[in-house]
Design an enzyme around this catalytic site. Structure first.
Site, PDB file in Angstrom:
ATOM      1  N   GLU A  56       0.823  -1.204   0.000  1.00 56.62           N
ATOM      2  CA  GLU A  56       0.000   0.000   0.000  1.00 56.62           C
ATOM      3  C   GLU A  56       0.864   1.265   0.000  1.00 56.62           C
ATOM      4  OE1 GLU A  56      -1.888  -2.706   3.213  1.00 56.62           O
ATOM      5  OE2 GLU A  56      -0.013  -2.603   2.089  1.00 56.62           O
ATOM      6  N   ALA A 158       5.679 -37.361  -7.877  1.00 55.31           N
ATOM      7  CA  ALA A 158       5.318 -37.752  -9.234  1.00 55.31           C
ATOM      8  C   ALA A 158       5.059 -39.255  -9.217  1.00 55.31           C
ATOM      9  CB  ALA A 158       6.459 -37.427 -10.200  1.00 55.31           C
ATOM     10  N   TRP A 174      12.464 -41.495 -13.934  1.00 53.15           N
ATOM     11  CA  TRP A 174      11.805 -40.294 -14.442  1.00 53.15           C
ATOM     12  C   TRP A 174      10.395 -40.683 -14.872  1.00 53.15           C
ATOM     13  CZ3 TRP A 174      13.757 -35.793 -13.371  1.00 53.15           C
ATOM     14  CH2 TRP A 174      15.134 -35.668 -13.201  1.00 53.15           C
TER      15      TRP A 174
END
Length: 377
Positions: A56, A158, A174
């Site tokens: 701000e 993953a 991978w």
């Protein structure tokens, strides 16, 4: 009370601007601000901790006298306390701002609605709750830390469609696409610390770095859970240590191995054991004391399982590849089957694409993510 369509458009811009403070604002929240007058931007700002000024104030300084009569769009309630800087509320009042539109109340108990109340007492029109959920998502880590002194812990992994993270224990596999690996780097950039286990270090020999190339005010802390202190001196993470690697262990910090790591620039922290292993709850509390707001857990099945059992995981992000591993793979987490009956349910699930992969995000705890602003505005 939600604002108009115009309020939402300007707030959307302020929320995007706030993201310029990622990795630059912590341990403060990321905040964006726009000053708008007669449909035009007269000032804008985001928070950068080292530059001190809140968003701000940056916008007000840019606007100068044009701030008088303007509307301030800010992604977080303006502060009304004095810390490293003076209260933003007083500066807003002094500048003659006519209206303030905030996305959410400040989750800091010392502020939490008091800043908005001060602006109203000064005769400024205040609206709060515009694009609130998006604002809360930007500062979910700050909201948790400021209320509990514990960082938000996100377990990221993953995996294949049949729920496996590697072909066999100790192997490097991978799984996901280049797009997903890039997305993971963005998660690392947002995090204050990466947390992994010694098993992952021994198997993968990772560097555990933020490779986005984007600026950050603090080095990404690389933290390792290593009960027996097996971290090799010749590992990549040790050889690249520059006061940004910490090992949590149940072993003495005065042992020959510990002294060798310390000479190499690694901090060794003794943690009292729990069931013969490093007490993960104590690790998270230690990280909170270091003003770590956001921890990304990137580990193997053993530490993932221990973290879930310990209840330290707040959020999970699964990158699913459209592949099947088959028999003999490694599951996401090594957890006794009896844990399933008391497993908490992931909430607020979202689904997104990442190249050929898809990403599932969910939360175990929603009390901090959904810190609701008052609707009585």
């Amino acid at each position: 009370m939600s604002g108009s369509a115009a309020d939402e458009r300007w707030m959307a811009r302020a929320l995007v601007h706030a993201l310029r403070g990622i990795a630059l604002a912590h341990p403060n929240p990321v905040v964006g601000a726009y000053l708008v007058k007669n449909g035009k931007v007269v000032g804008q700002g985001f928070h950068d901790y080292d530059r001190r000024d809140h968003a701000e104030i940056v916008a007000l300084k840019q606007a100068g006298k044009k701030a008088r009569g303007a509307t301030l769009y800010v992604t977080l309630e303006p502060c009304c306390t004095t810390g490293r800087t003076g209260p933003c509320t007083k500066a807003i009042i002094a500048a003659g701002v006519k209206r303030v539109v905030a996305a959410m109340r400040d989750p800091n108990p010392e502020v939490a609605g008091k800043g908005l109340a001060e602006l109203r007492r000064a005769g400024i029109e205040v609206t709060c709750g515009v694009l609130e959920e998006k604002a809360q998502a930007e500062n979910e880590d700050f909201a948790q830390w400021i209320q509990t002194q514990r960082p938000l812990v996100t377990l990221k992994t993953a995996l294949t469609l049949d729920g496996q993270i590697a072909q066999r224990a100790g192997s490097v596999t991978w799984i996901t696409s280049a797009e997903s690996r890039k997305a993971v780097q963005l998660l690392r950039h947002k995090a204050d610390a990466l947390l992994t286990g010694i098993g992952t270090v021994l198997a993968d020999d990772p560097r555990m770095t933020d490779r986005t190339g984007e600026p950050r005010r603090r080095k990404l802390l690389r933290a390792i859970v290593d009960s027996r202190l097996r971290l090799p001196l010749r590992s990549k993470i040790v050889k690249s240590a520059q006061n940004d690697v910490v090992v949590f262990t149940t072993q003495s910090t005065d042992s020959p191995r510990a002294r060798g790591l310390q000479r190499a620039g690694v901090e060794v922290v003794h943690v009292a054991p729990r069931h013969g292993r490093v007490n993960l709850d104590a690790v998270i509390r230690q990280l909170g004391k270091r003003e770590i707001l956001n921890v990304l857990l990137e580990a193997g099945a053993a530490l993932n399982g221990a973290a879930l059992e310990a209840g330290i995981v707040d959020k999970m992000i699964f990158f699913y590849a459209p592949k099947i591993m088959g028999v003999g793979g490694v599951p996401v987490a090594s957890i006794p089957s009896h844990w399933f009956s008391k497993s908490p349910e992931l909430k607020h699930l979202t689904l997104a694409k990442s190249g050929p992969d898809f990403v599932v995000t969910g939360y175990f705890h929603d009390v901090y993510r959904h810190h609701r602003a008052s609707r009585k505005n």
